[in-house]
Design a protein around this motif. Structure first.
Motif, short mmCIF file in Angstrom:
data_model
loop_
_atom_site.label_atom_id
_atom_site.label_comp_id
_atom_site.label_asym_id
_atom_site.label_seq_id
_atom_site.Cartn_x
_atom_site.Cartn_y
_atom_site.Cartn_z
N PHE A 5 -28.72 -37.80 -23.32
CA PHE A 5 -29.18 -37.60 -24.69
C PHE A 5 -28.03 -37.44 -25.67
CE2 PHE A 5 -33.17 -36.82 -22.54
CZ PHE A 5 -34.07 -37.43 -23.41
N ILE A 6 -26.91 -36.94 -25.22
CA ILE A 6 -25.73 -36.90 -26.08
C ILE A 6 -25.30 -38.32 -26.43
CG2 ILE A 6 -23.27 -36.33 -26.12
CD1 ILE A 6 -23.97 -33.80 -24.51
N LYS A 7 -25.36 -39.21 -25.46
CA LYS A 7 -25.02 -40.61 -25.71
C LYS A 7 -25.98 -41.23 -26.71
CE LYS A 7 -24.14 -44.97 -23.29
NZ LYS A 7 -24.11 -45.65 -21.97
N LYS A 8 -27.25 -40.85 -26.62
CA LYS A 8 -28.28 -41.40 -27.50
C LYS A 8 -28.21 -40.82 -28.91
CE LYS A 8 -33.36 -41.91 -27.71
NZ LYS A 8 -33.51 -43.35 -27.52
N LEU A 9 -27.98 -39.50 -29.00
CA LEU A 9 -28.09 -38.79 -30.27
C LEU A 9 -26.75 -38.43 -30.91
CD1 LEU A 9 -30.86 -36.22 -29.23
CD2 LEU A 9 -31.19 -38.31 -30.53
N TYR A 59 -27.73 -33.60 -30.70
CA TYR A 59 -28.26 -33.10 -29.43
C TYR A 59 -28.29 -31.57 -29.43
CZ TYR A 59 -28.30 -31.54 -24.59
OH TYR A 59 -28.60 -30.87 -23.44
N ASN A 60 -27.19 -30.96 -29.82
CA ASN A 60 -27.14 -29.49 -29.84
C ASN A 60 -28.17 -28.90 -30.79
OD1 ASN A 60 -25.08 -29.32 -27.95
ND2 ASN A 60 -23.45 -29.41 -29.51
N GLU A 61 -28.41 -29.59 -31.90
CA GLU A 61 -29.43 -29.14 -32.86
C GLU A 61 -30.81 -29.15 -32.23
OE1 GLU A 61 -31.51 -30.59 -37.06
OE2 GLU A 61 -29.92 -31.77 -36.13
N ARG A 62 -31.15 -30.25 -31.54
CA ARG A 62 -32.49 -30.36 -30.94
C ARG A 62 -32.67 -29.36 -29.80
NH1 ARG A 62 -34.78 -31.61 -34.87
NH2 ARG A 62 -36.66 -32.14 -33.72
N ILE A 63 -31.64 -29.15 -29.00
CA ILE A 63 -31.74 -28.16 -27.93
C ILE A 63 -31.88 -26.75 -28.52
CG2 ILE A 63 -30.43 -27.00 -26.10
CD1 ILE A 63 -31.79 -29.52 -25.18
N GLY A 64 -31.18 -26.50 -29.63
CA GLY A 64 -31.32 -25.21 -30.30
C GLY A 64 -32.74 -24.97 -30.79
N ILE A 65 -33.39 -26.04 -31.25
CA ILE A 65 -34.79 -25.93 -31.69
C ILE A 65 -35.69 -25.63 -30.49
CG2 ILE A 65 -36.74 -27.29 -32.57
CD1 ILE A 65 -34.68 -28.63 -34.47
N ALA A 66 -35.43 -26.26 -29.36
CA ALA A 66 -36.21 -25.97 -28.16
C ALA A 66 -36.08 -24.50 -27.77
CB ALA A 66 -35.77 -26.87 -27.01
N GLU A 67 -34.88 -23.98 -27.85
CA GLU A 67 -34.65 -22.56 -27.53
C GLU A 67 -35.37 -21.66 -28.54
OE1 GLU A 67 -33.27 -21.28 -25.00
OE2 GLU A 67 -31.83 -22.70 -24.14
N LYS A 68 -35.34 -22.05 -29.80
CA LYS A 68 -35.99 -21.27 -30.85
C LYS A 68 -37.48 -21.12 -30.59
CE LYS A 68 -37.18 -21.65 -35.80
NZ LYS A 68 -36.93 -22.43 -37.04
N TYR A 69 -38.15 -22.23 -30.28
CA TYR A 69 -39.60 -22.18 -30.11
C TYR A 69 -40.02 -21.69 -28.73
CZ TYR A 69 -40.08 -23.97 -34.74
OH TYR A 69 -40.02 -24.09 -36.12
N LYS A 70 -39.11 -21.73 -27.80
CA LYS A 70 -39.36 -21.06 -26.52
C LYS A 70 -39.62 -19.57 -26.77
CE LYS A 70 -37.00 -19.74 -22.23
NZ LYS A 70 -35.74 -19.88 -21.45
N LYS A 71 -38.82 -19.00 -27.66
CA LYS A 71 -38.99 -17.58 -27.99
C LYS A 71 -40.17 -17.37 -28.94
CE LYS A 71 -34.03 -16.64 -27.49
NZ LYS A 71 -32.79 -16.22 -28.21
N GLN A 72 -40.22 -18.16 -30.02
CA GLN A 72 -41.23 -17.93 -31.06
C GLN A 72 -42.65 -18.14 -30.54
OE1 GLN A 72 -40.29 -19.45 -34.96
NE2 GLN A 72 -42.41 -20.03 -35.36
N TRP A 73 -42.83 -19.14 -29.68
CA TRP A 73 -44.16 -19.41 -29.15
C TRP A 73 -44.40 -18.78 -27.79
CZ3 TRP A 73 -43.59 -25.21 -30.84
CH2 TRP A 73 -43.84 -25.32 -32.21
#
Length: 309
Positions: free
Chosen positions: A10-14, A19-33
């Motif tokens: 995904f780093i190659k793709k993005l 990539y770090n931004e999208r993974i950070g969002i995944a971590e954010k909503y793991k907690k929030q939801w």
């Protein structure tokens, strides 16, 4: 949340920053939801980051983080399609392009669940109850707009001269069909077997709409293509026609119309999704073969279809 090999893909793709931004969002909503037991699904994460998880509030869910365009339309389509045959949308964020939805269990695809004739019957029942009429103005693209995108996106390619004859023929067929089939409803846009999943009650649930406006006649072509694993050269033409005829009888649309729609779909797929995005003719050779077979199926289609009723 991903292995090093998965992350590298995904780093190659993005790019690293995105990539770090999208993974950070995944971590954010793991907690929030309040999600736990998160598992990255590499085999289905192509244009999205997709995780299986357990929600404290909803139970088994899928967390989806968008990494391509079209997120707003996908969410709005999911909201509008909510009903008996559709997966539930639980939480979402337009800003971060993330949402959680119902995870269908056991999630066997329609293709692997039942034989061909039963697949036709199940798809017919879903199709008849699927489309929506109460739509926000101008929100979704149109099916004819998809065609125009492919035409416009390839007009300056010097290597496609031999392909343009099919584009012209499909454009005329599309115009002719739209004169008779002129309803503007919300279509799924990607109604194939992998988007129809067996649920825990023994029925089937639809997932992942693209959301596009047009007449329902245009919403069965992807199903026909997927029945033959996106390869119309895999079985004799009479087998394909027989399948289309049975599907046509079930949904009440003439077989010859579905064959023409099938051809139009192969043209849109080739021109809009591949050639307009820079794919070479060699890279697109299977799609070109599909398009040529689909065009051949439209010749003598009335006789072909009628002989198989």
């Amino acid at each position: 949340m991903l292995t090093d090999i998965q992350a590298e893909r995904f780093i190659k793709k993005l790019g690293t920053e995105s990539y770090n931004e999208r993974i950070g969002i995944a971590e954010k909503y793991k907690k929030q939801w309040e999600l736990s037991e998160i598992e990255f699904q590499s085999e289905i994460s192509n244009n999205n980051l997709i995780f299986y998880a357990v929600s404290k509030r909803y139970g088994k869910v899928i967390l989806k983080i968008r990494i391509d365009n079209g997120f707003d339309n996908e969410i709005l389509a999911l909201k509008l399609f909510q009903g008996e045959n559709f997966c539930k949308l639980y939480e979402y964020s337009f800003e971060d392009e993330a949402y959680i939805m119902e995870r269908i269990v056991p999630a066997h695809t329609l293709y692997e669940s039942v034989p061909r004739n039963e697949r036709i019957q199940i798809a017919t029942e879903i199709f008849k109850e699927l489309h929506k009429t109460d739509l926000p103005d101008g929100t979704f693209p149109t099916y004819t707009g998809w065609f125009e995108e492919g035409k416009e996106g390839t007009k300056n390619r010097g290597d496609c001269e031999d392909m343009y004859q099919y584009l012209d023929r499909a454009e005329q067929m599309l115009a002719d069909i739209c004169k008779k089939y002129s309803r503007n409803l919300l279509l799924h846009g990607d109604l194939h077997h992998e988007n129809i999943l067996k649920n825990e009650h023994g029925g089937y649930t639809v997932i992942d709409p693209k959301g596009v406006i047009g007449d329902p006649v245009f919403d069965l072509s992807r199903f026909i293509l997927d029945e033959f694993r996106d390869d119309l050269t895999s079985e004799p033409k009479e087998i394909i026609i027989d399948f289309v005829q049975k599907l046509a009888d079930g949904v009440g649309i003439p077989c010859e119309i579905l064959l023409r729609c099938l051809f139009i779909e192969t043209v849109i797929w080739l021109f809009r999704e591949e050639l307009a995005n820079g794919e070479s003719l060699e890279e697109s050779r299977q799609l070109i073969a599909n398009m040529k077979v689909a065009y051949q199926l439209t010749h003598g289609r009335k006789e072909n279809c009628r002989n198989r009723k």
